[in-house]
Design a protein around this motif. Structure first.
Motif, PDB file in Angstrom:
ATOM      1  N   PHE A   1       0.848  -1.188   0.000  1.00 60.21           N
ATOM      2  CA  PHE A   1       0.000   0.000   0.000  1.00 60.21           C
ATOM      3  C   PHE A   1       0.888   1.243   0.000  1.00 60.21           C
ATOM      4  CE2 PHE A   1      -2.401  -3.264   2.404  1.00 60.21           C
ATOM      5  CZ  PHE A   1      -3.488  -3.413   1.560  1.00 60.21           C
ATOM      6  N   GLN A   2       0.419   2.297  -0.658  1.00 60.77           N
ATOM      7  CA  GLN A   2       1.181   3.545  -0.707  1.00 60.77           C
ATOM      8  C   GLN A   2       0.619   4.532   0.315  1.00 60.77           C
ATOM      9  OE1 GLN A   2       0.279   1.902  -3.756  1.00 60.77           O
ATOM     10  NE2 GLN A   2       2.357   1.104  -3.515  1.00 60.77           N
ATOM     11  N   THR A   3       1.511   5.214   0.998  1.00 61.00           N
ATOM     12  CA  THR A   3       1.131   6.221   1.986  1.00 61.00           C
ATOM     13  C   THR A   3       1.493   7.606   1.446  1.00 61.00           C
ATOM     14  OG1 THR A   3       3.266   5.842   3.079  1.00 61.00           O
ATOM     15  CG2 THR A   3       1.346   4.669   3.954  1.00 61.00           C
ATOM     16  N   PRO A   4       0.908   8.672   1.998  1.00 61.18           N
ATOM     17  CA  PRO A   4       1.092  10.011   1.432  1.00 61.18           C
ATOM     18  C   PRO A   4       2.538  10.511   1.475  1.00 61.18           C
ATOM     19  CG  PRO A   4      -0.808   9.965   2.884  1.00 61.18           C
ATOM     20  CD  PRO A   4      -0.092   8.671   3.079  1.00 61.18           C
ATOM     21  N   ILE A   5       2.856  11.342   0.494  1.00 61.17           N
ATOM     22  CA  ILE A   5       4.164  11.997   0.437  1.00 61.17           C
ATOM     23  C   ILE A   5       4.075  13.388   1.064  1.00 61.17           C
ATOM     24  CG2 ILE A   5       5.941  12.917  -1.107  1.00 61.17           C
ATOM     25  CD1 ILE A   5       5.912   9.877  -0.847  1.00 61.17           C
ATOM     26  N   ILE A   6       2.923  14.049   0.902  1.00 63.88           N
ATOM     27  CA  ILE A   6       2.702  15.342   1.550  1.00 63.88           C
ATOM     28  C   ILE A   6       1.866  15.085   2.795  1.00 63.88           C
ATOM     29  CG2 ILE A   6       1.627  17.611   1.310  1.00 63.88           C
ATOM     30  CD1 ILE A   6       4.054  17.381  -0.382  1.00 63.88           C
ATOM     31  N   THR A   7       2.396  15.437   3.967  1.00 61.50           N
ATOM     32  CA  THR A   7       1.703  15.084   5.207  1.00 61.50           C
ATOM     33  C   THR A   7       2.016  16.123   6.287  1.00 61.50           C
ATOM     34  OG1 THR A   7       1.407  13.308   6.824  1.00 61.50           O
ATOM     35  CG2 THR A   7       3.603  13.565   5.902  1.00 61.50           C
TER      36      THR A   7
ATOM     37  N   ILE B   1       3.472   6.680  11.241  1.00 58.54           N
ATOM     38  CA  ILE B   1       2.108   6.776  11.766  1.00 58.54           C
ATOM     39  C   ILE B   1       1.118   6.157  10.790  1.00 58.54           C
ATOM     40  CG2 ILE B   1       0.263   8.402  12.346  1.00 58.54           C
ATOM     41  CD1 ILE B   1       2.324  10.126  13.721  1.00 58.54           C
ATOM     42  N   PHE B   2       1.336   6.380   9.496  1.00 52.71           N
ATOM     43  CA  PHE B   2       0.401   5.830   8.512  1.00 52.71           C
ATOM     44  C   PHE B   2       0.364   4.305   8.570  1.00 52.71           C
ATOM     45  CE2 PHE B   2       1.110  10.002   6.478  1.00 52.71           C
ATOM     46  CZ  PHE B   2      -0.212  10.396   6.356  1.00 52.71           C
ATOM     47  N   LYS B   3       1.533   3.667   8.720  1.00 51.09           N
ATOM     48  CA  LYS B   3       1.510   2.205   8.714  1.00 51.09           C
ATOM     49  C   LYS B   3       0.871   1.668   9.991  1.00 51.09           C
ATOM     50  CE  LYS B   3       6.316   1.224  10.218  1.00 51.09           C
ATOM     51  NZ  LYS B   3       7.527   0.504   9.795  1.00 51.09           N
TER      52      LYS B   3
ATOM     53  N   PHE C   1       3.318  -3.742   3.419  1.00 51.13           N
ATOM     54  CA  PHE C   1       4.690  -3.347   3.114  1.00 51.13           C
ATOM     55  C   PHE C   1       4.664  -2.302   2.014  1.00 51.13           C
ATOM     56  CE2 PHE C   1       4.416  -5.970  -0.649  1.00 51.13           C
ATOM     57  CZ  PHE C   1       5.435  -5.532  -1.503  1.00 51.13           C
ATOM     58  N   GLN C   2       5.805  -1.647   1.859  1.00 47.69           N
ATOM     59  CA  GLN C   2       5.947  -0.616   0.844  1.00 47.69           C
ATOM     60  C   GLN C   2       7.440  -0.366   0.616  1.00 47.69           C
ATOM     61  OE1 GLN C   2       4.619   4.099   0.205  1.00 47.69           O
ATOM     62  NE2 GLN C   2       4.431   3.159   2.193  1.00 47.69           N
TER      63      GLN C   2
ATOM     64  N   GLN D   1      13.258   2.724   1.720  1.00 47.50           N
ATOM     65  CA  GLN D   1      13.313   1.630   2.674  1.00 47.50           C
ATOM     66  C   GLN D   1      12.192   0.630   2.399  1.00 47.50           C
ATOM     67  OE1 GLN D   1      12.948   3.880   6.358  1.00 47.50           O
ATOM     68  NE2 GLN D   1      10.780   3.418   6.544  1.00 47.50           N
ATOM     69  N   LEU D   2      12.476  -0.620   2.733  1.00 51.87           N
ATOM     70  CA  LEU D   2      11.425  -1.633   2.788  1.00 51.87           C
ATOM     71  C   LEU D   2      10.710  -1.425   4.111  1.00 51.87           C
ATOM     72  CD1 LEU D   2       9.852  -4.251   2.245  1.00 51.87           C
ATOM     73  CD2 LEU D   2      11.821  -5.512   3.159  1.00 51.87           C
ATOM     74  N   ASP D   3       9.494  -0.900   4.042  1.00 54.82           N
ATOM     75  CA  ASP D   3       8.726  -0.571   5.233  1.00 54.82           C
ATOM     76  C   ASP D   3       7.667  -1.650   5.423  1.00 54.82           C
ATOM     77  OD1 ASP D   3       8.510   1.664   7.175  1.00 54.82           O
ATOM     78  OD2 ASP D   3       6.432   1.706   6.483  1.00 54.82           O
ATOM     79  N   LEU D   4       7.552  -2.202   6.614  1.00 54.42           N
ATOM     80  CA  LEU D   4       6.557  -3.251   6.827  1.00 54.42           C
ATOM     81  C   LEU D   4       5.976  -3.162   8.226  1.00 54.42           C
ATOM     82  CD1 LEU D   4       7.738  -5.977   8.612  1.00 54.42           C
ATOM     83  CD2 LEU D   4       9.296  -5.932   6.678  1.00 54.42           C
ATOM     84  N   GLU D   5       4.768  -3.651   8.369  1.00 54.26           N
ATOM     85  CA  GLU D   5       4.077  -3.675   9.660  1.00 54.26           C
ATOM     86  C   GLU D   5       3.157  -4.884   9.694  1.00 54.26           C
ATOM     87  OE1 GLU D   5       3.878  -1.386  13.360  1.00 54.26           O
ATOM     88  OE2 GLU D   5       5.142  -1.299  11.572  1.00 54.26           O
ATOM     89  N   MET D   6       2.981  -5.447  10.903  1.00 58.56           N
ATOM     90  CA  MET D   6       2.182  -6.659  11.074  1.00 58.56           C
ATOM     91  C   MET D   6       1.344  -6.525  12.343  1.00 58.56           C
ATOM     92  SD  MET D   6       5.562  -9.059  10.653  1.00 58.56           S
ATOM     93  CE  MET D   6       4.756 -10.637  10.827  1.00 58.56           C
ATOM     94  N   SER D   7       0.143  -7.057  12.308  1.00 59.82           N
ATOM     95  CA  SER D   7      -0.715  -7.069  13.492  1.00 59.82           C
ATOM     96  C   SER D   7      -0.614  -8.408  14.222  1.00 59.82           C
ATOM     97  CB  SER D   7      -2.175  -6.830  13.092  1.00 59.82           C
ATOM     98  OG  SER D   7      -2.385  -5.470  12.795  1.00 59.82           O
ATOM     99  N   PHE D   8      -0.917  -8.356  15.527  1.00 62.28           N
ATOM    100  CA  PHE D   8      -0.967  -9.549  16.384  1.00 62.28           C
ATOM    101  C   PHE D   8       0.382 -10.292  16.372  1.00 62.28           C
ATOM    102  CE2 PHE D   8      -5.287  -8.866  14.655  1.00 62.28           C
ATOM    103  CZ  PHE D   8      -5.898  -8.438  15.823  1.00 62.28           C
ATOM    104  N   VAL D   9       1.455  -9.541  16.579  1.00 61.27           N
ATOM    105  CA  VAL D   9       2.786 -10.146  16.576  1.00 61.27           C
ATOM    106  C   VAL D   9       3.570  -9.707  17.806  1.00 61.27           C
ATOM    107  CG1 VAL D   9       2.991 -10.385  14.076  1.00 61.27           C
ATOM    108  CG2 VAL D   9       3.700  -8.239  15.171  1.00 61.27           C
TER     109      VAL D   9
END
Length: 591
Positions: free
Chosen positions: A164-170, A200-202, A214-215, A236-244
């Motif tokens: 998923f892509q997150t905003p560049i202007i924030t 924060i977005f992830k 990931f992104q 960067q390889l950005d990643l996030e996971m739930s329930f871990v």
């Protein structure tokens, strides 16, 4: 036939002999061998040798071309004489006799040569980056980078992640560096920010119910440059996971990173055992939180052997609180010449020197030598030798004081010793997780408490841990180090508002300020946030290691220089008066 080429400059081989072909590319170099003109024609894929003699209808045109002209040739493929085969290139068994030549783009006198391996000033290379990128090494680095990113994406999808892509202007958000601010035309006096990371977005993506994100994310930080860091932007390889939990993140990341290094590491050994080392132990053993484990040397605390000893400098030092004596073992370093060289190294680093002991054989006995040995006596030197596991022909170096004052130099000394004595295995990628980072640090002058690392991390022990001494609180924060570089940084996130408000309060931030600075996160955490965690891996550093480069700019297509300037594009540039007027801004001249 196609307007520009029937084949690339890497395609042709003996099976094409006799065929009429069309190639396009750049003149890599021109050679005149007794009236026969040879051109090494280069494109992105490789090089083909083409030639013309006076009987060729294109001979006059071939005589005119110069280095880096872009041309198209038509010709007939011929087999090279066996004695002239070039086994170093895929097309080395053949050459093309030129029948027709068209100049597609002439080149003026070049500011840097593409052919050869000449060194040019970085300013020249960056100003004419489009020429620099034509060089073989740069083509290889950029191809490697593209292939690594593609492989990372495939591996992440295979592990059940979605991109998923997150905003560049924030909005501005503290990530440990300065923001790049963007003025708003529609809202005069207000500013957006380029994201230092999608942090924060992830986390909000996890709150939104997406389990694995990931992104390949662009990040922007106004930082001072160094060899392994870009001063403006990076990926960067950005990643996030739930329930871990922390180990779940490690188990997910390791096969991805290890797989990349196995695929693109050029046959170098990739360690499969990734130890988990506490931040405190890393500081003690290696003098850094990004140790190079290819070097087997571990430093040790040897304070007890110097306490009350005849070496007054160390003995008196140890009477002060918070001081220690640390030893750097140096297997095979037991010569006075090497010891003097390391002592000089310490002096160049701004220290008075570095004490040492080396062991030699005298009359069949192991004997300690050096100024320190004479001062502390044989019993203490033997105890030190036993603790460090050293023997005849080995040495040890000693630094003392408060660790914060000498630790960095000790880490550098360990690196130098490992390299000079040939102890560091260069043909290997050695990884380790650094864990148990302190949540807080204390300003030495003011005594104020602030966050040591990411403020959004979950403290180990939860709310209860925050009731005691803040400097003893450890976070579920972790880094992955490889060969002396930090490749990955991450944490299990603090998803509970009560713990978050308490954690920020210890660093001097009132609840109202936290709500004001992080409204999206605070509001989202009111509505059933899941436990979650993740990390980010630096793409540029990964490629830098794989390409065996020492400077990160060698693996970035259009990097800034060390002053954060784009010499090719002329950035940063002065805005026009119309632009400033649209943004309701005024530039105040520097005095």
């Amino acid at each position: 036939m196609h307007a520009y080429r029937s084949h690339t400059c890497a395609d042709l081989n003996k099976s094409h002999v006799g065929e009429t072909v069309r190639l396009s590319g750049w003149v890599h170099r021109v050679r005149d061998h007794g009236g026969i003109l040879f051109i090494d024609l280069r494109d992105h894929y490789g090089i083909t040798q083409v030639l013309a003699d006076p009987d060729s209808p294109a001979f006059a045109d071939v005589e005119k071309v110069r280095s880096e002209w872009c041309i198209r040739i038509d010709g007939v493929v011929k087999a090279r004489d066996e004695s002239l085969v070039n086994a170093k290139i895929p097309t080395g068994e053949v050459e093309v006799f030129v029948r027709e030549l068209e100049v597609l783009g002439q080149a003026e006198e070049l500011p840097l040569m593409v052919f050869g391996d000449q060194d040019y000033p970085e300013e020249t290379r960056l100003r004419y980056r489009y020429l620099d990128l034509r060089r073989e090494s740069m083509q290889a680095n950029m191809t490697l980078r593209s292939d690594v990113v593609a492989s990372i994406r495939r591996r992440m999808w295979d592990k059940g992640f979605r991109e998923f892509q997150t905003p560049i202007i924030t909005a501005s958000s503290p990530e440990g560096a300065r923001d790049f601010l963007v003025p708003s035309r529609l809202h005069p006096g207000k500013f957006y920010a380029l994201p230092q990371a999608p942090q924060i977005f992830k986390q909000l993506i996890m709150v939104s119910g997406f389990d694995r994100y990931f992104q390949i994310a662009p990040c922007f930080r106004d930082e001072d440059p160094r060899a392994d860091r870009s001063p403006t932007d990076f990926y960067q390889l950005d990643l996030e996971m739930s329930f871990v939990q922390q180990q779940d993140v490690f188990d997910t990341v390791q096969p991805v990173i290890a797989g990349i290094f196995e695929e693109f590491g050029g046959g170098r050994k990739v360690d499969t055992d990734w130890p988990q080392i506490s931040y405190a132990d890393a500081a003690l053993w290696y003098g850094t939180d990004k140790p190079d484990l290819r070097n087997p040397i571990r430093m040790q605390d040897v304070s007890e052997h110097f306490r009350g000893s005849g070496f007054a400098i160390f003995a008196k030092l140890l009477e002060q609180d918070g001081t220690e004596i640390r030893a750097i073992p140096a297997p095979t370093g037991g010569s006075r010449k090497f010891c003097d060289r390391m002592n000089a190294f310490a002096q160049k680093e701004g220290l008075p020197g570095m004490g040492y002991i080396f062991w030699r054989e005298t009359d069949g006995q192991t004997e300690a030598a050096g100024p320190l040995a004479k001062n502390i006596g044989p019993e203490r030197t033997e105890a030190i030798r036993q603790q460090l596991g050293l023997g005849v022909g080995d040495a040890a170096f000693f630094l003392g004081g408060k660790p914060s004052a000498f630790q960095t130099v000790a880490g550098k000394a360990r690196t130098v010793i490992g390299e000079e004595l040939g102890l560091t295995d260069k043909d290997r990628f050695a990884f380790c997780w650094i864990v148990d980072f302190p949540m807080y640090e204390q300003d030495a002058e003011t005594g104020a408490i602030d966050f040591e690392h990411n403020p959004f991390s979950m403290p180990q022990g939860g709310l209860e841990a925050l009731e005691g001494d803040p400097l003893k609180v450890r976070g579920y924060q972790y880094d992955l180090a490889c060969n002396g570089y930090e490749l990955v940084s991450g944490a299990i996130r603090n998803h509970r508002l009560d713990i978050m408000f308490k954690a920020f309060a210890l660093a001097g931030y009132a609840e109202d300020e936290v709500r004001k600075r992080f409204p999206s996160l605070v509001n989202a955490f009111r509505y059933g946030p899941p436990p979650h965690g993740g990390c980010a891996a630096g793409i540029d550093r990964i490629v830098m290691l794989l390409a065996d480069e020492l400077n990160i700019r060698e693996v970035i297509m259009f990097p800034m220089n060390q002053r954060a300037e784009d010499l090719m594009m002329g950035a940063p540039s002065e805005p026009s008066n119309d632009q400033l007027r649209d943004l309701s801004l005024r530039v105040i001249p520097q005095e």
